[in-house]
Design a protein around this motif. Structure first.
Motif: not given
Length: 155
Positions: A123-135
């Motif tokens: 259920g984590i919502l991520i905008d379509e413009a974001i291609n890379v995340v940091t964990v």
């Protein structure tokens, strides 16, 4: 004639062999007190070392998939030398490139006997413009670990 040197300590000294020195008997320190003091000091050092040894929580693996509703499910593998309830990895989170937290999984208990361990969050919502995340992983003593993992989203 050869002089003979006695190795017997005078009656007014206590031989403390581990330290290689002698204490006067009237110093008010009994050998039992010395042993107890050394044992307590060693226990204190062990407890402090346990806090230091556990170190920061590290992310050692990430897998993510997008569901039909466009939200994301992250499975994150964390490694941390949990040391009981006072020092354990207590959460991990997914961050956008600008530092905004997108989702977080709270870990409710230590994983002393399960290292590394994997936990998931959907259920984590991520905008379509974001291609890379940091964990990043977090522990109760050190906060956010410095060993973050960058993950490229596959849409």
């Amino acid at each position: 004639m050869t002089k003979f040197r006695s190795r017997i300590k005078p009656r007014n000294e206590i031989d403390v062999r581990a330290g290689g020195f002698s204490l006067p008997r009237d110093a008010g320190l009994h050998s039992r007190d010395l042993v107890v003091g050394v044992a307590l000091a060693a226990l204190g050092l062990i407890l402090l070392a346990g806090q230091a040894i556990a170190g920061q929580a590290d992310i050692v693996g990430v897998d993510a998939s997008q569901s039909s509703d466009k939200s994301w499910r992250f499975s994150v593998t964390v490694k941390h030398d949990d040391a009981g309830w006072d020092h354990y990895a207590d959460k991990w989170a997914v961050f956008a490139p600008d530092g905004t937290m997108l989702g977080e999984r709270v870990l409710a208990h230590p994983h002393d006997n399960e290292q590394p361990f994997t936990r998931s969050k959907s259920g984590i919502l991520i905008d379509e413009a974001i291609n890379v995340v940091t964990v990043k992983a977090h522990d109760k003593v050190h906060g956010w670990g410095s060993d973050a993992l960058t993950y490229e989203l596959k849409r």
